[in-house]
Structure formats: structure tokens, C-alpha cells
Enzyme design. Sequence first.
Site: not given
Ligand SMILES: *Cc1c(COP(=O)(O)O)cnc(C)c1O
Length: 432
Positions: A144, A238, A266
Site C-alpha cells: 500500500y 516507501d 508517520k
Molecule cells: C501509511 C502509509 C502510506 C500513506 O500515508 P498517509 O499518511 O496515510 O497518506 C503510504 N505508504 C505506506 C507504506 C504506508 O504505511
Amino acid sequence: MKLDKSIELFNKGQKNLVGAVNSPVRAFKSVGGIPVFIDHAKGSKIYDVDGNEYIDLVLSYGPMILGHRHDKVEKSIRKALKKGYTFGASTNKEIKLAKIVCDAFPGMDKVRFVNSGTEAVLSAIRLARAYTGHNKIIKFSGCYHGHTDALLVAAGSGLATLSLPGSKGVPDEAVKNTLIAEFNNLESVKQHMNSHNDIAAVILEPIAGNMGVVQPSSKFLHELRKITQEAGVLLILDEVMTGFRSKFGGAQELLGIEADITCLGKVIGGGFPVGAYGARDEIMNMVAPLGGMYQAGTLSGNPIAMACGIATLKELKRRNPYRKFKKNAAKIKDILLKAAKKHGVPLQVNHFGSMINPFFTDKEVIDFETAQTCDTESFKVFFWQMMEHGVFLPPSQFEAWFLSSALKKKDLKKIAEAVDISMAKVAEKKTN
Ligand SMILES: *Cc1c(COP(=O)(O)O)cnc(C)c1O
């Protein structure tokens, strides 16, 4: 378990909010029942509006790595608040956080702050396309990367391997340049690379966390680095979830690989909305105002968010809780497996650093397909029992549990008691 006030708010919230929430997972749909509404949190604990106390293993899906309202972080935020909330001009705080972040990631000379992980990823994709002049992106099923159109395909549920949009409102054209490969399967990447010569980047979560925690094999990641480099394809890692979570420098430092572009989110905001993407100079110099790739944000680099991020990362670096995380994660894994064995429940536990995932299946979980073998009905029973016994868990089989440095020995004891009771209930339901 008393949930009267949550029920009241859940009903009231339906009128002017969509499903009473601002992010779908908070509606508890995959576990059924009423989602709890939170009143406050401190340290390792979180409290709902009915006064129920829980040990928090959600931690806002990762950011609250020091626990809630850490003294030093709170002090920094208060100090920043007194100076003003946002200026539409640069502050020294952005430079400070940028240095901390760039120092932590060896392949990163410059960074750009944005307001969410989604925004970091969509900007990184645009940058990879700008830099290479190519359009195609390879992503892995089950990974994701936020809700940007081009990556809302095979994003942790539903249509596993087809390049079909995973959401209504995403046009086919938006995903036509997105190629899907299988996690831990190098051949699936090579096939795409052999049949397309216009690939800009391969993007992945270096440790997958959004199909449950799934670790890459060491060969997979290192070979992936090698073949992308040889083909002139950028590797985007990511690390929105893994950055500063399992080691200060993220999964890259831990696994010994270097991304071309890194996405963060995060933890770097410590609970405020901060995302970031960074790379070596040659790539970042493409971004406006230095280069021709446009990307902007009214509140990007917000001074309060920066103050929270700086204080969080400084304290993380000083405390270096990563060994403790590993130890506690191993303990929780042990607790889960022992209880599962005792009560005859099929269970796998994947953990990596401070991310843990029990999977209710007897198959080893190594990719999206094996994650799909889970018995989500068992998870539902387990989830509500854990809640009832004072442990706040992500309301989905496929969301990672997170640890904070505020977790105490007596919290672990309470978790062990809750797990034993909950696993017994799972076994009971299965035989009925
Ligand atoms: C949470 C997450 C996102 C999205 O971040 P948001 O702040 O919710 O837009 C993208 N990539 C990864 C791996 C994530 O865990």
C-alpha cells in the site's frame, strides 16, 4: 464492555461525516461492531470516551513511537505554538529536521517535506518520471502506498494481480502505466523489465506492512537493487511505515540497501501530519524551484509539525529503543505462539523490529497470496476479546501491531493474560 458513549458518537457522527470517520479503517468494518471513540492518551495507554483503558498497540498506525504525549515532545510543541502556527515562509525548524532526516539515510542529500505519506509517494512517482523520462511504474501486490490514483491497484485487498483500479473513480488510464509484480518474487519483476523499456521506477515497502507484516528475503531485495540499477530504473523505497521504526535509518540501514528515492511519513511527524521524499542531489535538483518538476504545499514544513518531528527524532536517537523493541516484539511473538499452541489455534507470527503480525493460518505468510489464507473470522473474535481485556489492536487482520518505547513490563504481562483468554475464545468459537 461499556461502549454507550462510543455508540452515541458513532450514530451522531453519521450525519455530517462519511460513516462517522475520516479514514475507512477507523469504522471497524472488518471486525464488525461499533468503533471506539477516543478521549485521550498518555504513554503506553489510550482511553475511550466511555472511560475504558487500553494498552495501545495501534499508536495511530505507527507515528507514536515514543508513546503518547512524551514530556520532551510536548514541551517542544508548546514552545513552537507560542511563536505562531504557520507563516507561508521558511523557518529554521525545516532546516533542522531536514538535516536529521538526511543524516539518517545515506542515499539522501536533500529532502522535501509534505503533509502525508500519500503526498510523499505521489511526488516521488512524479519525480521518478521526471528524472528518467519514462512513465511505467512497477508495484507489488499487497503493498500500500497511500490513495494516489496510479497506485490504487492491488493495494492490499481485492484484485490481486490485475492492473485494474482498486477503487471506483480511478480511471483505467490512471493505472495503465502501473505494472503489478509479486512480493518476494524476482521473476515477476524481471518479466516486466524484459517486456517494457519505458519503466521509470520500481516502488515497494522494503518490509511490507499493509498486507500484514511480510519480510522480504535478503536475496529478493538485493537482487532487486542490482537489476534496477543495471537497467537505469529508479528504486523507490516507501518507508512511510518503516522509516525510523525498526532502526533509526529505517529498513534500508537494517537491510543494507540504498534507495534512489525514499518516502517517509508517520514517525517523522511524531503524530503531526508530515510526509517527506528525499534522494541524492542529482535527483532532488529536478524539483521546483531548482528544477522543472512542480510540487508545492501551503502548509508543508508547518512549524508545529516540524517541532514535533524534531523532538521525536532527537529523543529516538538519544534513547535508541530499537534493541528493546526487538526484544519486546520477540516476547509478544512468543506469548502469541504459546497461547495458540495451548488452545490448538493455527497461527503464524511475523515480526520485524517493532512491527508484529499474528496471522490466523497454518501457512507461512510470505506474500499477498499466502496472507489471504487467514481465517479472518478468528481474528474478529480475537480482536474483540483483546479489546475487552484492555488491549487496543488495529481492527484488521492485515494491519501491523506497533510497539512504543513507553511499553512497560506490566503492560506485557497484561497483554499475555489478554492473549491467553482471547485465544481460548477463538478455539471455543472454532469448535462450536
Ligand atoms: C501509511 C502509509 C502510506 C500513506 O500515508 P498517509 O499518511 O496515510 O497518506 C503510504 N505508504 C505506506 C507504506 C504506508 O504505511
